[in-house]
Design an enzyme around this catalytic site. Structure first.
Site, PDB file in Angstrom:
ATOM      1  CB  CYS A 114       8.594 -19.977   2.314  1.00 39.83           C
ATOM      2  SG  CYS A 114       6.814 -19.223   2.415  1.00 39.83           S
ATOM      3  CG  HIS A 260      10.080 -17.407  -0.198  1.00 44.19           C
ATOM      4  ND1 HIS A 260       9.267 -17.606  -0.897  1.00 44.19           N
ATOM      5  CD2 HIS A 260       9.529 -16.745   0.994  1.00 44.19           C
ATOM      6  CE1 HIS A 260       8.046 -17.867  -0.475  1.00 44.19           C
ATOM      7  NE2 HIS A 260       8.282 -17.283   0.502  1.00 44.19           N
ATOM      8  CG  ASN A 290       4.535 -16.068  -0.682  1.00 40.07           C
ATOM      9  OD1 ASN A 290       5.014 -17.339  -1.027  1.00 40.07           O
ATOM     10  ND2 ASN A 290       4.761 -15.549   0.618  1.00 40.07           N
TER      11      ASN A 290
HETATM   12  N1  ACO Z   1      -6.958  -4.715   1.080  1.00 43.75           N
HETATM   13  C1  ACO Z   1      -7.497  -3.607   1.910  1.00 43.75           C
HETATM   14  N2  ACO Z   1      -7.021  -3.390   3.322  1.00 43.75           N
HETATM   15  C2  ACO Z   1      -6.564  -4.405   3.747  1.00 43.75           C
HETATM   16  C3  ACO Z   1      -6.351  -5.548   3.230  1.00 43.75           C
HETATM   17  C4  ACO Z   1      -6.550  -5.686   1.927  1.00 43.75           C
HETATM   18  N3  ACO Z   1      -6.069  -6.944   1.150  1.00 43.75           N
HETATM   19  N4  ACO Z   1      -5.796  -6.417   4.288  1.00 43.75           N
HETATM   20  C5  ACO Z   1      -5.927  -5.688   5.370  1.00 43.75           C
HETATM   21  N5  ACO Z   1      -6.400  -4.470   5.348  1.00 43.75           N
HETATM   22  C6  ACO Z   1      -6.713  -3.402   6.235  1.00 43.75           C
HETATM   23  C7  ACO Z   1      -7.102  -3.815   7.601  1.00 43.75           C
HETATM   24  O1  ACO Z   1      -8.443  -4.073   7.787  1.00 43.75           O
HETATM   25  C8  ACO Z   1      -6.606  -2.840   8.395  1.00 43.75           C
HETATM   26  O2  ACO Z   1      -7.481  -1.951   8.525  1.00 43.75           O
HETATM   27  P1  ACO Z   1      -7.620  -0.802   9.744  1.00 43.75           P
HETATM   28  O3  ACO Z   1      -6.392  -0.409  10.223  1.00 43.75           O
HETATM   29  O4  ACO Z   1      -8.727  -0.005   9.363  1.00 43.75           O
HETATM   30  O5  ACO Z   1      -8.114  -2.164  10.759  1.00 43.75           O
HETATM   31  C9  ACO Z   1      -5.279  -2.341   7.820  1.00 43.75           C
HETATM   32  O6  ACO Z   1      -5.506  -2.699   6.304  1.00 43.75           O
HETATM   33  C10 ACO Z   1      -4.071  -3.056   8.303  1.00 43.75           C
HETATM   34  O7  ACO Z   1      -4.319  -4.470   8.239  1.00 43.75           O
HETATM   35  P2  ACO Z   1      -3.207  -5.503   8.771  1.00 43.75           P
HETATM   36  O8  ACO Z   1      -3.679  -6.964   8.827  1.00 43.75           O
HETATM   37  O9  ACO Z   1      -2.435  -5.196   9.999  1.00 43.75           O
HETATM   38  O10 ACO Z   1      -2.156  -5.464   7.496  1.00 43.75           O
HETATM   39  P3  ACO Z   1      -0.675  -4.945   7.330  1.00 43.75           P
HETATM   40  O11 ACO Z   1      -0.735  -3.556   7.226  1.00 43.75           O
HETATM   41  O12 ACO Z   1      -0.122  -5.704   8.405  1.00 43.75           O
HETATM   42  O13 ACO Z   1      -0.365  -5.708   5.944  1.00 43.75           O
HETATM   43  C11 ACO Z   1       1.134  -7.477   5.202  1.00 43.75           C
HETATM   44  C12 ACO Z   1      -0.451  -7.026   5.793  1.00 43.75           C
HETATM   45  C13 ACO Z   1       1.258  -6.582   3.900  1.00 43.75           C
HETATM   46  C14 ACO Z   1       0.920  -8.938   4.924  1.00 43.75           C
HETATM   47  C15 ACO Z   1       1.721  -7.123   5.962  1.00 43.75           C
HETATM   48  O14 ACO Z   1       1.838  -7.681   7.452  1.00 43.75           O
HETATM   49  C16 ACO Z   1       3.214  -7.583   5.910  1.00 43.75           C
HETATM   50  O15 ACO Z   1       3.967  -7.053   5.109  1.00 43.75           O
HETATM   51  N6  ACO Z   1       3.820  -8.864   6.593  1.00 43.75           N
HETATM   52  C17 ACO Z   1       5.151  -9.254   6.310  1.00 43.75           C
HETATM   53  C18 ACO Z   1       4.967 -10.739   6.205  1.00 43.75           C
HETATM   54  C19 ACO Z   1       4.652 -11.212   4.801  1.00 43.75           C
HETATM   55  O16 ACO Z   1       4.968 -10.406   3.577  1.00 43.75           O
HETATM   56  N7  ACO Z   1       4.354 -12.324   4.729  1.00 43.75           N
HETATM   57  C20 ACO Z   1       4.184 -12.939   3.440  1.00 43.75           C
HETATM   58  C21 ACO Z   1       4.260 -14.248   3.252  1.00 43.75           C
HETATM   59  S1  ACO Z   1       4.855 -15.123   4.605  1.00 43.75           S
HETATM   60  C22 ACO Z   1       6.409 -15.700   3.941  1.00 43.75           C
HETATM   61  O17 ACO Z   1       6.498 -15.928   2.710  1.00 43.75           O
HETATM   62  C23 ACO Z   1       7.533 -15.830   4.750  1.00 43.75           C
END
Ligand code: ACO
Length: 333
Positions: A114, A260, A290
């Site tokens: 990125c 980004h 992204n």
């Molecule tokens: N739709 C519905 N539910 C989902 C989805 C989806 N697409 N994905 C995961 N879930 C569910 C999971 O099954 C889990 O359910 P549970 O609690 O019943 O087990 C719950 O949501 C949480 O899942 P996680 O995988 O822990 O997801 P998280 O809440 O961490 O959200 C996200 C994911 C949005 C990516 C988060 O980790 C985040 O904001 N990360 C920051 C990093 C980032 O944004 N990276 C992007 C690209 S990297 C870069 O460009 C540098």
């Protein structure tokens, strides 16, 4: 004294719009879940047989060259950032060079995820300031849609990414009032596996793709979302402040921050830390998701088209990504 300045911007996004609702045919998800956590409403996916990583980059580059009033033959070097090349090797920069008829000039293919576009811009800046080259094409292009895991297992990553390309023509100038002021690059490989794709890796008994490798998930993006978020908000802010300090400037001096487009929550957090008003930060992740190395040039292009980048403005590009890598570029437009 020679300086580098951006004289033309271009971008290309495929016409295939994929809404959050469209993703529900592959995985259990919802528009509400995706928007709340990422800000994304839709993204673009390439069309097989029409778009390639290199063809999208070529389209973006043609636009940038035209706007800079520069012909393909006048370009001295290509610096091309992507983590999703058309071939394992050679890189897509060579394929784009062929398509644009720029045979003979050097092509530097880089990854840097990125942060790829800011790293590429920094390379161009150095080559121009040393007097080696006068005109450099800097490109970021990605096709993410083919390698994300669209099943329930990969849904937390799959919903984030999209396809697209952006380009900038960087040229030598003797005018200190309109130029790239500085670039700052950083990385910390201790966190390499917090956001990575393992295969097709070479340090395996046999690199050919086996069903076992596919079943193991080695071709899918693995992300420790929590770690990425925590590091991103710190590093983004740090590298922007480093750029400002190096130029004896402060956050109030920034006319436009082009981060980004990782996740709207990350950009908002960084904006608040720097105490910048909303109108000074570009967010277009809502429409493109992204797009990794392409996200900054696409966002910069849109800002420029909307008249939000004017001569004399202080524009700050900032990135954070897999590696971990982070980088900034401060530009007096
Ligand atoms: N739709 C519905 N539910 C989902 C989805 C989806 N697409 N994905 C995961 N879930 C569910 C999971 O099954 C889990 O359910 P549970 O609690 O019943 O087990 C719950 O949501 C949480 O899942 P996680 O995988 O822990 O997801 P998280 O809440 O961490 O959200 C996200 C994911 C949005 C990516 C988060 O980790 C985040 O904001 N990360 C920051 C990093 C980032 O944004 N990276 C992007 C690209 S990297 C870069 O460009 C540098």
């Amino acid at each position: 004294m020679k300086y580098a300045t951006i004289t033309g911007l271009g971008y290309y996004v495929p016409d295939n719009v994929i809404t959050n609702e469209d993703l529900t045919q592959y995985m259990e998800t919802s528009d509400e879940w995706i928007q709340e956590r990422t800000g994304i409403q839709q993204r673009r996916y390439f069309t097989y047989g029409k778009d390639t990583n290199a063809s999208m980059a070529a389209a973006a580059s043609r636009m940038a060259l035209e706007r800079a009033n520069v012909t393909a033959k006048e370009v001295d070097l290509i610096v091309y950032a992507t983590i999703t090349p058309d071939y394992f090797f050679p890189g897509s920069g060579f394929l784009m060079q062929r398509e644009l008829g720029m045979d003979g000039i050097g092509v530097i293919d880089i990854r840097d995820q990125c942060s790829g576009f800011v790293y590429a811009l920094s390379i161009a800046d150095q080559f121009i300031r040393t007097g080696t080259y006068k005109t450099i094409l800097v490109v970021g292009s990605e096709i993410q849609s083919t390698w994300i895991d669209k099943s329930n297992q990969g849904r937390s990553v799959a919903v984030i990414f999209g396809d697209g390309a952006g380009a900038a023509v960087v040229q030598a100038t003797s005018d200190p009032a309109h130029r790239i002021l500085s670039t700052h690059l950083h990385a910390d490989g201790r966190f390499a596996e917090d956001l990575y794709v393992k295969d097709p890796g070479s340090s395996r008994p046999n690199r050919s793709a086996t069903k076992e490798m596919v079943d193991e998930g080695g071709f899918n993006v693995v992300m420790n979302g929590n770690a990425v978020f925590k590091h991103a908000v710190v590093r983004f802010t740090e590298v922007i402040q480093e750029a400002l300090k190096a130029n004896e400037l402060s956050p109030e001096d920034i006319s436009l921050l082009v981060p980004h487009q990782a996740n709207i929550r990350i950009s908002d957090y960084v904006r608040q830390q720097l105490k910048l008003p909303e109108e000074k930060v570009i967010n277009n992740i809502q429409r493109y998701g992204n797009t990794t190395a392409a996200s900054i040039p696409i966002a910069l292009n849109e800002a420029w088209e909307q008249g939000r980048v004017r001569p004399g403005d202080l524009v700050c590009l900032a990135a954070f990504g897999s590696g971990f890598t982070w980088a900034s570029a401060l530009i007096r437009w």
